[in-house]
Scaffold this active site. Sequence first.
Site, PDB file in Angstrom:
ATOM      1  N   ARG A  24       4.180  75.346  69.451  1.00 18.93           N
ATOM      2  CA  ARG A  24       5.302  76.221  69.090  1.00 18.93           C
ATOM      3  C   ARG A  24       5.432  76.272  67.577  1.00 18.93           C
ATOM      4  O   ARG A  24       5.511  75.230  66.928  1.00 18.93           O
ATOM      5  CB  ARG A  24       6.604  75.725  69.706  1.00 18.93           C
ATOM      6  CG  ARG A  24       6.605  75.894  71.198  1.00 18.93           C
ATOM      7  CD  ARG A  24       7.929  75.579  71.832  1.00 18.93           C
ATOM      8  NE  ARG A  24       7.744  75.561  73.273  1.00 18.93           N
ATOM      9  CZ  ARG A  24       8.609  75.035  74.125  1.00 18.93           C
ATOM     10  NH1 ARG A  24       9.727  74.511  73.688  1.00 18.93           N
ATOM     11  NH2 ARG A  24       8.363  75.059  75.413  1.00 18.93           N
ATOM     12  N   SER A 115       9.989  79.124  74.786  1.00 20.18           N
ATOM     13  CA  SER A 115      11.073  78.697  75.664  1.00 20.18           C
ATOM     14  C   SER A 115      12.451  79.120  75.173  1.00 20.18           C
ATOM     15  O   SER A 115      12.713  80.293  74.977  1.00 20.18           O
ATOM     16  CB  SER A 115      10.979  77.184  75.834  1.00 20.18           C
ATOM     17  OG  SER A 115      11.878  76.758  76.811  1.00 20.18           O
ATOM     18  N   HIS A 116      13.301  78.129  74.920  1.00 19.81           N
ATOM     19  CA  HIS A 116      14.692  78.385  74.551  1.00 19.81           C
ATOM     20  C   HIS A 116      14.851  78.694  73.067  1.00 19.81           C
ATOM     21  O   HIS A 116      15.955  78.969  72.623  1.00 19.81           O
ATOM     22  CB  HIS A 116      15.523  77.151  74.906  1.00 19.81           C
ATOM     23  CG  HIS A 116      14.945  75.901  74.301  1.00 19.81           C
ATOM     24  ND1 HIS A 116      13.747  75.379  74.715  1.00 19.81           N
ATOM     25  CD2 HIS A 116      15.367  75.122  73.297  1.00 19.81           C
ATOM     26  CE1 HIS A 116      13.466  74.308  73.997  1.00 19.81           C
ATOM     27  NE2 HIS A 116      14.428  74.132  73.120  1.00 19.81           N
ATOM     28  N   ASP A 280      16.707  80.254  80.726  1.00 17.48           N
ATOM     29  CA  ASP A 280      16.335  80.317  79.308  1.00 17.48           C
ATOM     30  C   ASP A 280      15.267  81.373  79.038  1.00 17.48           C
ATOM     31  O   ASP A 280      14.944  82.185  79.895  1.00 17.48           O
ATOM     32  CB  ASP A 280      15.847  78.949  78.843  1.00 17.48           C
ATOM     33  CG  ASP A 280      14.512  78.584  79.457  1.00 17.48           C
ATOM     34  OD1 ASP A 280      14.244  79.043  80.585  1.00 17.48           O
ATOM     35  OD2 ASP A 280      13.728  77.859  78.828  1.00 17.48           O
ATOM     36  N   ASP A 282      12.002  81.531  78.909  1.00 18.76           N
ATOM     37  CA  ASP A 282      10.852  81.712  79.798  1.00 18.76           C
ATOM     38  C   ASP A 282      11.174  81.404  81.255  1.00 18.76           C
ATOM     39  O   ASP A 282      10.265  81.336  82.089  1.00 18.76           O
ATOM     40  CB  ASP A 282       9.672  80.869  79.321  1.00 18.76           C
ATOM     41  CG  ASP A 282       9.971  79.374  79.329  1.00 18.76           C
ATOM     42  OD1 ASP A 282      11.148  79.009  79.144  1.00 18.76           O
ATOM     43  OD2 ASP A 282       9.040  78.582  79.520  1.00 18.76           O
ATOM     44  N   ASP A 284      12.387  78.731  82.861  1.00 16.02           N
ATOM     45  CA  ASP A 284      12.184  77.458  83.565  1.00 16.02           C
ATOM     46  C   ASP A 284      13.416  76.554  83.531  1.00 16.02           C
ATOM     47  O   ASP A 284      13.495  75.595  84.273  1.00 16.02           O
ATOM     48  CB  ASP A 284      10.930  76.724  83.070  1.00 16.02           C
ATOM     49  CG  ASP A 284      10.942  76.453  81.581  1.00 16.02           C
ATOM     50  OD1 ASP A 284      11.917  76.830  80.905  1.00 16.02           O
ATOM     51  OD2 ASP A 284       9.960  75.856  81.092  1.00 16.02           O
ATOM     52  N   ARG A 285      14.379  76.861  82.671  1.00 17.31           N
ATOM     53  CA  ARG A 285      15.577  76.011  82.625  1.00 17.31           C
ATOM     54  C   ARG A 285      16.708  76.633  83.439  1.00 17.31           C
ATOM     55  O   ARG A 285      16.701  77.844  83.705  1.00 17.31           O
ATOM     56  CB  ARG A 285      16.066  75.855  81.191  1.00 17.31           C
ATOM     57  CG  ARG A 285      15.095  75.136  80.316  1.00 17.31           C
ATOM     58  CD  ARG A 285      15.711  74.862  78.954  1.00 17.31           C
ATOM     59  NE  ARG A 285      14.771  74.090  78.151  1.00 17.31           N
ATOM     60  CZ  ARG A 285      15.101  73.386  77.091  1.00 17.31           C
ATOM     61  NH1 ARG A 285      16.354  73.358  76.692  1.00 17.31           N
ATOM     62  NH2 ARG A 285      14.183  72.712  76.426  1.00 17.31           N
ATOM     63  N   LYS A 379       9.092  73.449  85.741  1.00 20.16           N
ATOM     64  CA  LYS A 379      10.479  73.509  86.143  1.00 20.16           C
ATOM     65  C   LYS A 379      10.818  74.970  86.404  1.00 20.16           C
ATOM     66  O   LYS A 379      10.122  75.867  85.925  1.00 20.16           O
ATOM     67  CB  LYS A 379      11.393  72.856  85.124  1.00 20.16           C
ATOM     68  CG  LYS A 379      11.277  73.336  83.703  1.00 20.16           C
ATOM     69  CD  LYS A 379      12.097  72.380  82.852  1.00 20.16           C
ATOM     70  CE  LYS A 379      12.250  72.907  81.454  1.00 20.16           C
ATOM     71  NZ  LYS A 379      11.146  72.533  80.573  1.00 20.16           N
ATOM     72  N   ARG A 499      17.917  63.378  68.934  1.00 24.12           N
ATOM     73  CA  ARG A 499      18.748  63.425  70.134  1.00 24.12           C
ATOM     74  C   ARG A 499      19.259  62.019  70.461  1.00 24.12           C
ATOM     75  O   ARG A 499      18.493  61.062  70.458  1.00 24.12           O
ATOM     76  CB  ARG A 499      17.950  63.924  71.334  1.00 24.12           C
ATOM     77  CG  ARG A 499      17.302  65.289  71.144  1.00 24.12           C
ATOM     78  CD  ARG A 499      16.984  65.896  72.505  1.00 24.12           C
ATOM     79  NE  ARG A 499      16.016  66.980  72.441  1.00 24.12           N
ATOM     80  CZ  ARG A 499      16.285  68.222  72.031  1.00 24.12           C
ATOM     81  NH1 ARG A 499      17.495  68.522  71.592  1.00 24.12           N
ATOM     82  NH2 ARG A 499      15.347  69.147  72.044  1.00 24.12           N
TER      83      ARG A 499
END
Length: 546
Positions: A24, A115-116, A280, A282, A284-285, A379, A499
């Site tokens: 990414r 993704s997100h 999201d 793509d 998957d979330r 996912k 995180r």
Amino acid sequence: MSMKIRRVETTPFSDQKPGTSGLRKKVKVFRQPHYLENFVQAVFDVRPSLKGGVLVLGGDGRYFNREAIQIILRMALANGVARVIVGQGGILSTPAASCLIRKYKTQGGLILSASHNPGGPEEDFGIKFNTPNGGPAPEKVTGEIHERACEITHYRIADIPDLDLDTPGRTTVGPMVVAVVDSVNDYAELMQSLFDFDRMQALFKEDRFSMRFDAMHAVTGPYARRILEDMLGAPAGTVMNGQPLEDFGKGHPDPNLVHAKGLVDTLFRDNGPDFGAASDGDGDRNMILGRHFFVTPSDSLAVLAANAHHVPGYAKGIRGIARSMPTSQAADRVAEKMGIECFETPTGWKYFGNLMDAGRVTLCGEESFGTSSDHVREKDGLWAVLFWLNLLAVRGESVADIVRDHWRQFGRDFYTRHDYEGVDAAQAEAAMNQVRGQLTALKGRRFGDFTVAQADDFAYTDPVDGSVAEGQGLRVLFEGGARLVFRLSGTGTAGATLRLYVERHEADPARHGEDTQEALAPLIGIAEEIAGIQTHTGRETPSVIT
Ligand code: G16
């Protein structure tokens, strides 16, 4: 069609190491001459089965998706791929791509998504290779791709005009067949085989039930419209922001309390809908909401596992559950009660693949809004939403009542994640080092009511192939099961994201209604004492709290 294959000289880029989920980078990085081509050639080089084989290709529709697909098609032709299955308009959600890879027994797929992360000329793009089981390439394969990318000297590409991606059907280009397929059909069929569509249809016929699904102008729009509105009969307008846009309408397609605020506000107003969900970039979330109620992803996994017998695809029972290490221990309690195995893996969906392939787990989940089962090897956002919908239809209770009932049986795992996004990499590393330096000394130390039982840097040995992943997050485990986890994100593209994950179990139902941040305040204070995140980063508050 005239067709010339060129061998283009190139030099390696030093930053093509895939992270938690593929490579990414900013679009600008991907658009540098040879950048995408080098990476794609590295994939073809280390996956010789693609020569003469079948490749699935599609992405989340973000800026540069179409251009990248045309480049990859030209390279697939030059590298001898026999057939490419492309989603119409270049669109494939990540779970739909996984479904196609498996269903048509292909040699793998290239999924284009960050993704997100936001999309647009100034924002992010990404690419990842999925193996024939439909899952993200495991560490060993991404390592090989990276190594190859580091030594690349040339790539192969065919000179052909752009192919039509918008009309379903087959085209022959030289020796290669390009099959443009409806992006939704196969995936929708798979969902029909798992869930009770009749019961869900009946739910939407009741005037008492309403739902909103926020597709966030990302890839799930067409999937959600087809399945929820066309097949299940939800009223038009159930799907919000259903048109995929190259820049996601300038939004941040991350289904959480901050970025899906419009949906959250709708669910938290009086007389709001009964059920809310979002996915999201793509697809998957997932985020699951009830009226005035947010279901943490960790709880969602536990609730789905405990209720799997209500859903046709899982009625025969589930074999085991896996969760990523920072995900709460709520699912472990369910597994224990059911007498099935439960695995704790590093963050990254790729770590679930072996367990599913070996038939040891059926359900998997991550705190980062990811839940799925062995129906694919990714996912799957919409799958989780349909699972919940099926459950609501069968149990006839509200989302909040189902979760509260779960807490009464298993206790509540209070859980929060604090993200410090876009911080200076050295400052983030300093906070991590501060924790790392104390790991041995922490054992036995008391902080108020909490005593440290164990502190370590999480390492995982895959029970199927014995491969070892080290350095997967710093854990401080307290007596009684409370935990703090410190980790650097592997999906960001600017600076570092630190995180902090915090959890504690509460058995007393009288305390289940407490506010999460308040219930965890003492532990959050201990985390600051141990890591000094705010001191190191100069941030007074996290950027995102979920
Ligand atoms: C990716 C991975 C997930 C991971 C998430 C967060 O999700 O596939 O397994 O949990 O990133 O990872 P990190 O904490 O390293 O940022 P997605 O939806 O971005 O593909």
